[in-house]
Design a protein around this motif. Structure first.
Motif, mmCIF file in Angstrom:
data_model
loop_
_atom_site.group_PDB
_atom_site.id
_atom_site.type_symbol
_atom_site.label_atom_id
_atom_site.label_comp_id
_atom_site.label_asym_id
_atom_site.label_seq_id
_atom_site.Cartn_x
_atom_site.Cartn_y
_atom_site.Cartn_z
ATOM 1 N N THR A 1 8.332 5.323 -2.976
ATOM 2 C CA THR A 1 8.441 6.682 -2.455
ATOM 3 C C THR A 1 7.798 7.795 -3.484
ATOM 4 O O THR A 1 7.884 7.234 -4.570
ATOM 5 N N LYS A 2 7.731 8.938 -2.953
ATOM 6 C CA LYS A 2 7.325 10.175 -3.693
ATOM 7 C C LYS A 2 8.437 10.554 -4.582
ATOM 8 O O LYS A 2 9.327 10.912 -4.125
ATOM 9 N N LEU A 3 8.211 10.792 -5.768
ATOM 10 C CA LEU A 3 9.035 11.321 -6.787
ATOM 11 C C LEU A 3 8.779 13.065 -6.917
ATOM 12 O O LEU A 3 9.767 13.563 -6.679
ATOM 13 N N TYR A 4 7.584 13.348 -6.873
ATOM 14 C CA TYR A 4 7.314 14.767 -7.157
ATOM 15 C C TYR A 4 5.722 15.004 -6.545
ATOM 16 O O TYR A 4 4.936 13.847 -6.866
ATOM 17 N N THR A 5 5.585 15.925 -6.178
ATOM 18 C CA THR A 5 4.084 16.328 -6.019
ATOM 19 C C THR A 5 3.762 17.545 -6.895
ATOM 20 O O THR A 5 4.484 18.731 -6.992
ATOM 21 N N LEU A 6 2.658 17.457 -7.567
ATOM 22 C CA LEU A 6 2.467 18.698 -8.830
ATOM 23 C C LEU A 6 1.077 19.228 -8.241
ATOM 24 O O LEU A 6 0.038 18.518 -7.648
ATOM 25 N N ASN A 7 1.051 20.567 -8.441
ATOM 26 C CA ASN A 7 0.200 21.409 -7.960
ATOM 27 C C ASN A 7 -0.900 21.298 -9.174
ATOM 28 O O ASN A 7 -1.285 22.344 -10.083
ATOM 29 N N THR B 1 0.915 -1.235 0.077
ATOM 30 C CA THR B 1 -0.103 -0.026 -0.003
ATOM 31 C C THR B 1 0.952 1.215 0.086
ATOM 32 O O THR B 1 1.725 1.452 0.800
ATOM 33 N N LEU B 2 0.527 2.237 -0.779
ATOM 34 C CA LEU B 2 1.233 3.445 -1.097
ATOM 35 C C LEU B 2 0.258 4.637 -0.088
ATOM 36 O O LEU B 2 -0.776 4.555 -0.054
ATOM 37 N N ASP B 3 1.074 5.309 0.670
ATOM 38 C CA ASP B 3 0.162 6.126 1.612
ATOM 39 C C ASP B 3 0.103 7.355 1.174
ATOM 40 O O ASP B 3 0.608 8.652 1.036
#
Length: 348
Positions: free
Chosen positions: A225-231, A191-193
């Motif tokens: 893991t997270k690579l990027y968070t996009l707006n 599961t990804l959080d």
């Protein structure tokens, strides 16, 4: 899954919320009447578009309200859901080949495996079901909890699911984050959080997955893991234009486009388009993408980005959209049924 594509039965809204939705629909219908009067009955893509075509009026193949729509990457098959039942259609004839029964509550999403042998369906009955596309037989039922988004990995080995709500009006709860399932065994792998998920999609290269709700995150599947968070804004839908471009659709806010293009490797913002993205679909050849705005479907070129034309679909229903058959046929669906725009010779 996609904000403009869910009906009050799926969201489990209260009576007051339903009345508000009705008011919005009526207002929206009046606005769309004005838009429809200015939308031509024939739309031709520009000559420089790959395989230039013209579209006339759509053919309606079903008048039943649908809650989900999906197509294979080559557009030779598509599936729609009508309440608790699923319809499988073959293209280019739009022939109904199977009706799948087995869910006990409304269906929330559908997804084909890349090899077109499996169809996954999620439902308010808190299961994900896997179906044999050729025979229509039920192969497996996963105890997933109530999920609203599905996506197969490019190799078909994994299935990802997520939900746009955590707590439902009827007391049911949804699992948090993104669940990744082993398709062969039906077991939950990890599961990804990710919190709430309005939509999700695997990158065609299989290395990353995009998902979001109030914003959009790219995940490294190897490490989780997270690579990027996009707006992206409050996400309605997303789709990979190719391995390097991610397209996100939202309602947008004043001064910002609702459709945004992103570079997958760097997370860099490429361009905003001043239009609503209620749903997003990409043609199998990765040349075009389609978005919905209320009852209309807008067609765009991916590279270089550009607007191509608008197809009028429904006077009052928000729409799903998919590409079918020759990658230029357009399939649209909503609460007033399913319509198909088949291309004709551009000089006709």
């Amino acid at each position: 899954m996609r904000q403009q594509r869910r009906f009050s039965q799926i969201l489990g809204l209260s009576v007051s919320a339903v009345l508000l939705v009705v008011l919005v629909i009526v207002t929206h219908s009046l606005v769309k009447d004005a838009i429809a009067a200015r939308t031509p009955d024939s739309v031709c893509l520009p000559p420089q578009t790959p395989l230039p075509v013209c579209y006339g009026l759509p053919k309606t193949i079903s008048s039943q309200a649908i809650t989900a729509l999906t197509a294979t990457s080559d557009g030779q098959l598509f599936a729609s859901s009508e309440g608790k039942n699923i319809q499988l259609w073959s293209m280019p004839t739009a022939k109904l080949t199977h009706t799948l029964t087995g869910h006990t509550d409304w269906i929330t999403d559908l997804a084909f495996s890349p090899d077109k042998t499996l169809l996954a369906s999620s439902s308010l009955d808190q299961t994900i079901k896997l179906w044999n596309v050729t025979t229509g037989m039920l192969l497996a039922s996963l105890k997933s909890g109530r999920v609203t988004s599905l996506a197969f990995s490019p190799n078909g080995i994994r299935l990802a699911s997520g939900s746009r709500l955590r707590q439902w009006a009827d007391g049911a709860t949804s699992p948090n984050g993104i669940q990744v399932w082993d398709v062969a065994t039906g077991q939950l792998v990890h599961t990804l959080d990710a919190g709430l998920v309005n939509d999700l999609a695997f990158n065609p290269d299989g290395r990353s997955l995009a998902a979001g709700a109030k914003e959009t995150t790219l995940w490294n599947l190897a490490t989780g893991t997270k690579l990027y968070t996009l707006n992206s804004g409050e996400l309605n839908a997303l789709s990979f234009g190719d391995r390097q471009i991610l397209i996100t659709g939202s309602d947008g806010v004043k001064g910002q486009g609702g459709i945004k293009l992103w570079n997958v490797e760097s997370g860099r913002f490429i361009r905003a388009i001043d239009s609503v993205g209620g749903d997003v679909a990409v043609s199998g050849d990765r040349a075009l993408f389609a978005t919905t705005y209320g009852g209309t479907i807008n067609l765009w070129r991916i590279q270089p980005p550009g607007f191509l034309g608008t197809l009028r679909g429904s006077e009052y229903s928000g729409m799903f959209v998919e590409f079918g058959a020759d990658q230029r046929t357009i399939i649209g669906g909503g609460s007033d049924g399913i319509s198909i725009w088949q291309p004709k010779n551009s000089n006709q």
